[in-house]
Design an enzyme around this catalytic site. Structure first.
Site, PDB file in Angstrom:
ATOM      1  N   LYS A 129      63.550 -38.894  48.628  1.00 27.66           N
ATOM      2  CA  LYS A 129      64.676 -39.817  48.830  1.00 27.66           C
ATOM      3  C   LYS A 129      64.259 -41.281  48.787  1.00 27.66           C
ATOM      4  CE  LYS A 129      66.749 -35.975  49.308  1.00 27.66           C
ATOM      5  NZ  LYS A 129      67.150 -35.350  48.040  1.00 27.66           N
ATOM      6  N   LYS A 188      66.117 -41.698  58.385  1.00 23.45           N
ATOM      7  CA  LYS A 188      66.237 -40.556  57.469  1.00 23.45           C
ATOM      8  C   LYS A 188      64.862 -40.094  57.007  1.00 23.45           C
ATOM      9  CE  LYS A 188      70.760 -41.398  55.327  1.00 23.45           C
ATOM     10  NZ  LYS A 188      71.461 -41.607  54.046  1.00 23.45           N
ATOM     11  N   GLY A 245      70.999 -33.335  55.812  1.00 26.58           N
ATOM     12  CA  GLY A 245      71.114 -33.982  57.116  1.00 26.58           C
ATOM     13  C   GLY A 245      69.995 -33.674  58.089  1.00 26.58           C
ATOM     14  N   HIS A 267      77.278 -30.185  56.874  1.00 28.00           N
ATOM     15  CA  HIS A 267      76.734 -30.449  55.537  1.00 28.00           C
ATOM     16  C   HIS A 267      77.048 -29.352  54.532  1.00 28.00           C
ATOM     17  CE1 HIS A 267      74.913 -33.974  57.223  1.00 28.00           C
ATOM     18  NE2 HIS A 267      74.409 -33.239  58.197  1.00 28.00           N
ATOM     19  N   LYS A 321      80.050 -28.147  52.146  1.00 26.75           N
ATOM     20  CA  LYS A 321      81.355 -28.555  51.627  1.00 26.75           C
ATOM     21  C   LYS A 321      82.328 -27.397  51.734  1.00 26.75           C
ATOM     22  CE  LYS A 321      79.002 -31.745  48.606  1.00 26.75           C
ATOM     23  NZ  LYS A 321      78.314 -31.876  47.299  1.00 26.75           N
ATOM     24  N   GLU A 323      71.912 -40.398  47.349  1.00 27.62           N
ATOM     25  CA  GLU A 323      70.989 -39.423  46.763  1.00 27.62           C
ATOM     26  C   GLU A 323      71.442 -39.079  45.356  1.00 27.62           C
ATOM     27  OE1 GLU A 323      70.792 -35.870  49.261  1.00 27.62           O
ATOM     28  OE2 GLU A 323      70.495 -37.119  51.024  1.00 27.62           O
ATOM     29  N   ASN A 366      71.435 -35.620  42.796  1.00 30.72           N
ATOM     30  CA  ASN A 366      71.118 -34.208  42.609  1.00 30.72           C
ATOM     31  C   ASN A 366      70.894 -33.937  41.124  1.00 30.72           C
ATOM     32  OD1 ASN A 366      71.613 -33.738  45.371  1.00 30.72           O
ATOM     33  ND2 ASN A 366      73.797 -33.662  44.945  1.00 30.72           N
ATOM     34  N   ARG A 400      70.912 -31.288  39.229  1.00 29.15           N
ATOM     35  CA  ARG A 400      71.318 -29.912  38.917  1.00 29.15           C
ATOM     36  C   ARG A 400      72.816 -29.863  38.679  1.00 29.15           C
ATOM     37  NH1 ARG A 400      71.244 -30.092  44.634  1.00 29.15           N
ATOM     38  NH2 ARG A 400      73.377 -29.867  45.408  1.00 29.15           N
ATOM     39  N   ARG A 407      86.239 -23.382  48.498  1.00 28.23           N
ATOM     40  CA  ARG A 407      85.125 -22.440  48.557  1.00 28.23           C
ATOM     41  C   ARG A 407      85.547 -21.290  49.463  1.00 28.23           C
ATOM     42  NH1 ARG A 407      79.346 -25.559  48.694  1.00 28.23           N
ATOM     43  NH2 ARG A 407      79.872 -27.264  47.275  1.00 28.23           N
TER      44      ARG A 407
HETATM   45  C1  MV4 Z   1      74.440 -41.433  55.816  1.00 26.59           C
HETATM   46  C2  MV4 Z   1      75.553 -41.428  56.682  1.00 26.59           C
HETATM   47  C3  MV4 Z   1      75.924 -42.638  57.239  1.00 26.59           C
HETATM   48  N1  MV4 Z   1      75.238 -43.769  56.955  1.00 26.59           N
HETATM   49  N2  MV4 Z   1      73.797 -42.579  55.539  1.00 26.59           N
HETATM   50  C4  MV4 Z   1      74.103 -36.702  55.402  1.00 26.59           C
HETATM   51  C5  MV4 Z   1      73.209 -35.905  54.538  1.00 26.59           C
HETATM   52  C6  MV4 Z   1      72.646 -36.795  53.517  1.00 26.59           C
HETATM   53  N3  MV4 Z   1      72.904 -36.262  52.217  1.00 26.59           N
HETATM   54  C7  MV4 Z   1      73.252 -38.138  53.729  1.00 26.59           C
HETATM   55  N4  MV4 Z   1      74.072 -38.024  54.906  1.00 26.59           N
HETATM   56  C8  MV4 Z   1      74.617 -39.121  55.488  1.00 26.59           C
HETATM   57  N5  MV4 Z   1      74.016 -40.293  55.232  1.00 26.59           N
HETATM   58  C9  MV4 Z   1      74.190 -43.713  56.114  1.00 26.59           C
HETATM   59  N6  MV4 Z   1      73.519 -44.842  55.858  1.00 26.59           N
HETATM   60  C10 MV4 Z   1      76.207 -40.213  56.928  1.00 26.59           C
HETATM   61  C11 MV4 Z   1      75.750 -39.053  56.338  1.00 26.59           C
HETATM   62  C12 MV4 Z   1      76.519 -37.857  56.612  1.00 26.59           C
HETATM   63  C13 MV4 Z   1      77.255 -37.220  55.599  1.00 26.59           C
HETATM   64  C14 MV4 Z   1      77.227 -37.650  54.272  1.00 26.59           C
HETATM   65  C15 MV4 Z   1      77.951 -37.018  53.297  1.00 26.59           C
HETATM   66  C16 MV4 Z   1      78.748 -35.923  53.625  1.00 26.59           C
HETATM   67  C17 MV4 Z   1      78.788 -35.470  54.911  1.00 26.59           C
HETATM   68  C18 MV4 Z   1      78.060 -36.100  55.919  1.00 26.59           C
HETATM   69  C19 MV4 Z   1      78.116 -35.635  57.231  1.00 26.59           C
HETATM   70  C20 MV4 Z   1      77.392 -36.268  58.192  1.00 26.59           C
HETATM   71  C21 MV4 Z   1      76.588 -37.374  57.892  1.00 26.59           C
END
Ligand code: MV4
Length: 451
Positions: A117, A159, A166, A236, A238, A288, A290, A292, A338
């Site tokens: 990341k 992170k 998460g 996390h 969907k 991020e 992905n 894929r 889903r």
């Molecule tokens: C974050 C965020 C809030 N602020 N980054 C969760 C997993 C990872 N893929 C990124 N995630 C998050 N990053 C910042 N700076 C909140 C989340 C997050 C989240 C993001 C997308 C979909 C669902 C989520 C559920 C909880 C937290």
């Protein structure tokens, strides 16, 4: 050059999805399966089938030696990894290519870059994607973390560089808690990923999750296919995805889509990719990428008419994309539910024998699933057993059709989350498209407290 036989290194609905695209192109398929999946639909439909191990995914769907052996024995000239399992394993992609088998996926170097990341974020920033304010790279010390956090302002989020889903993430409300939460994040990351590298970001309190579908030919040409809104998640995972996002204008889509496509063109990206953003108050922040095909790709297919798996196979053959950006139009609205074999409100898995199955159907209704009456859902894998994808000219029409399709679908035996989807589609916030990444968990907690 041309692929003649694809080994599908996956199971369930995505294995079937890949088989269908292959057969529509006149390409043969090889199913590989664990002993628990001998009776799966994709195994029955494939031209060839090879058992690659016992039920445990580690010993079968993640067993690189067995999968490569299966490809050699069956004379497959390409491997499609689907999603999950080995799909974002750069080492596997390299091994496939070293065996002179075509890898239906991105270049291994790009899989590797985006898998970390910290390097993903650095790369995205260099390519012109907007970033969440935070540390420019890994954070090496508490002192450095304190300095950066003071600059960006609290709350901040720690992170894990190897994270995802998460895990190893900590919200830090104020400086006094930074040291202890950072060390907790590091030890969680160390035990989960064997890597305690962490970085820092401004914590966004109530964002939406909006992701852009991109596609490159590996030779510097790339397009975008618009966005999907995947804000409705629990832990996390969907639950329901839609395209387009209820909050974007077409001008915003075109602008951000172009930023994404230009970035992929610069990289020389090959194949399907998804660029994930958090969206808050009209602003996008890259989180991020992905490398894929994603579970929710059919909503994009529904509103663009582009077969994404067909395009993946084409670019793996070294052919150009079959559509140019100016030929892509976004028409109507699509939602995917889903369908999981689980209790709709406790989420406890519910595997077992399907005693009766009746699919939904009719105009603009797509069901991607290997389900059939008499099939036993094995307890060893993900609980997703079907995807219901519905299209409508308008979001309202799509929702009406989705409710109708959910009424039609009958799965007897295991419990499913169909009642959850039906409950969600009665909620004003969902009907209005007014939800963020926090909505579902807050709604479930509220429901719990009222019962
Ligand atoms: C974050 C965020 C809030 N602020 N980054 C969760 C997993 C990872 N893929 C990124 N995630 C998050 N990053 C910042 N700076 C909140 C989340 C997050 C989240 C993001 C997308 C979909 C669902 C989520 C559920 C909880 C937290």
């Amino acid at each position: 050059m041309g692929i003649t036989r694809i080994l599908i290194a996956n199971r369930g609905e995505i294995a079937l999805r890949i088989h269908r695209a292959a057969h529509e192109m006149g390409i043969e398929t090889v199913a590989v399966h664990s002993t628990a999946d001998a009776d799966a639909m994709h195994v029955r439909l494939a031209d060839h089938a090879v058992c690659i191990g016992p039920p445990s995914a580690t010993d079968s769907y993640l067993n690189i030696a067995n999968i490569i052996s299966a490809a050699e024995i069956s004379q497959a000239d390409a491997i499609h990894p689907g999603y999950g399992f080995l799909s974002e394993n750069a080492k596997f992609a390299e091994i496939v290519e070293a065996h002179d088998i075509k890898w239906i996926g991105p270049k291994p170097e790009h899989i590797r870059t985006m898998g970390d990341k910290v390097t993903a974020k650095k790369t995205a920033g260099d390519l012109g994607l907007p970033l969440v304010p935070g540390s420019p790279g890994a954070v090496e010390s508490v002192e450095e973390a304190k300095r950066i956090a003071a600059e960006i302002g609290y709350p901040v989020l720690v992170k894990a560089a190897s994270g995802g889903g998460g895990r190893g993430m900590k919200v830090v409300p104020e400086e006094s808690q930074l040291e202890s939460l950072m060390s907790q994040a590091k030890s969680e990351a160390k035990s989960a990923f064997g890597d305690d590298t962490v970085y820092l970001e401004k914590y966004l309190g109530n964002p939406r999750h909006i992701e852009f579908q991109v596609f490159g030919d590996g030779n510097g040409n790339a397009i975008h296919l618009g966005e999907r809104d995947c804000s409705l998640q629990r832990r996390h995972q969907k639950v329901l995805e839609e395209a387009p996002s209820p909050v974007l204008t077409s001008a915003e889509r075109d602008r951000m889509g172009k930023v994404c496509a230009d970035a992929m063109a610069q990289m020389g990206y090959r194949g399907a990719g998804t660029i994930e953003f958090l969206w808050e108050n009209g602003e996008f922040f890259f989180i991020e990428m992905n490398t894929r095909l994603q579970v929710e790709h059919p909503v994009t297919e529904a509103i663009t008419g582009v077969d994404l798996v067909r395009e993946q196979i084409r670019v793996a053959e070294g052919r150009p994309l079959s559509v140019a950006q100016d030929e892509i139009a976004f028409k109507g609205h699509a939602i995917e539910c889903r369908i999981n074999a689980e209790d709709p409100f406790t989420f406890a898995p519910s595997p077992g024998k399907v005693s009766y199955y009746h699919s939904a159907g009719g105009m603009h209704v797509r069901v991607d699933s290997g389900l059939y009456a008499g099939y036993s859902i094995p307890p060893y894998y993900d609980s997703m057993i079907a995807k219901l994808i519905v299209y409508g000219r308008t979001r309202e029409g799509c929702i009406m059709r989705l409710k109708r399709a959910l009424e039609e679908m009958v799965i007897e035996g295991p419990k499913t989350n169909i009642p959850l989807h039906q409950a969600l589609l009665k909620e004003a916030d969902i009907l209005n498209g007014d939800y963020s990444i926090k909505w579902l968990e807050e709604w479930l907690a509220q429901r719990e407290s009222e019962s």
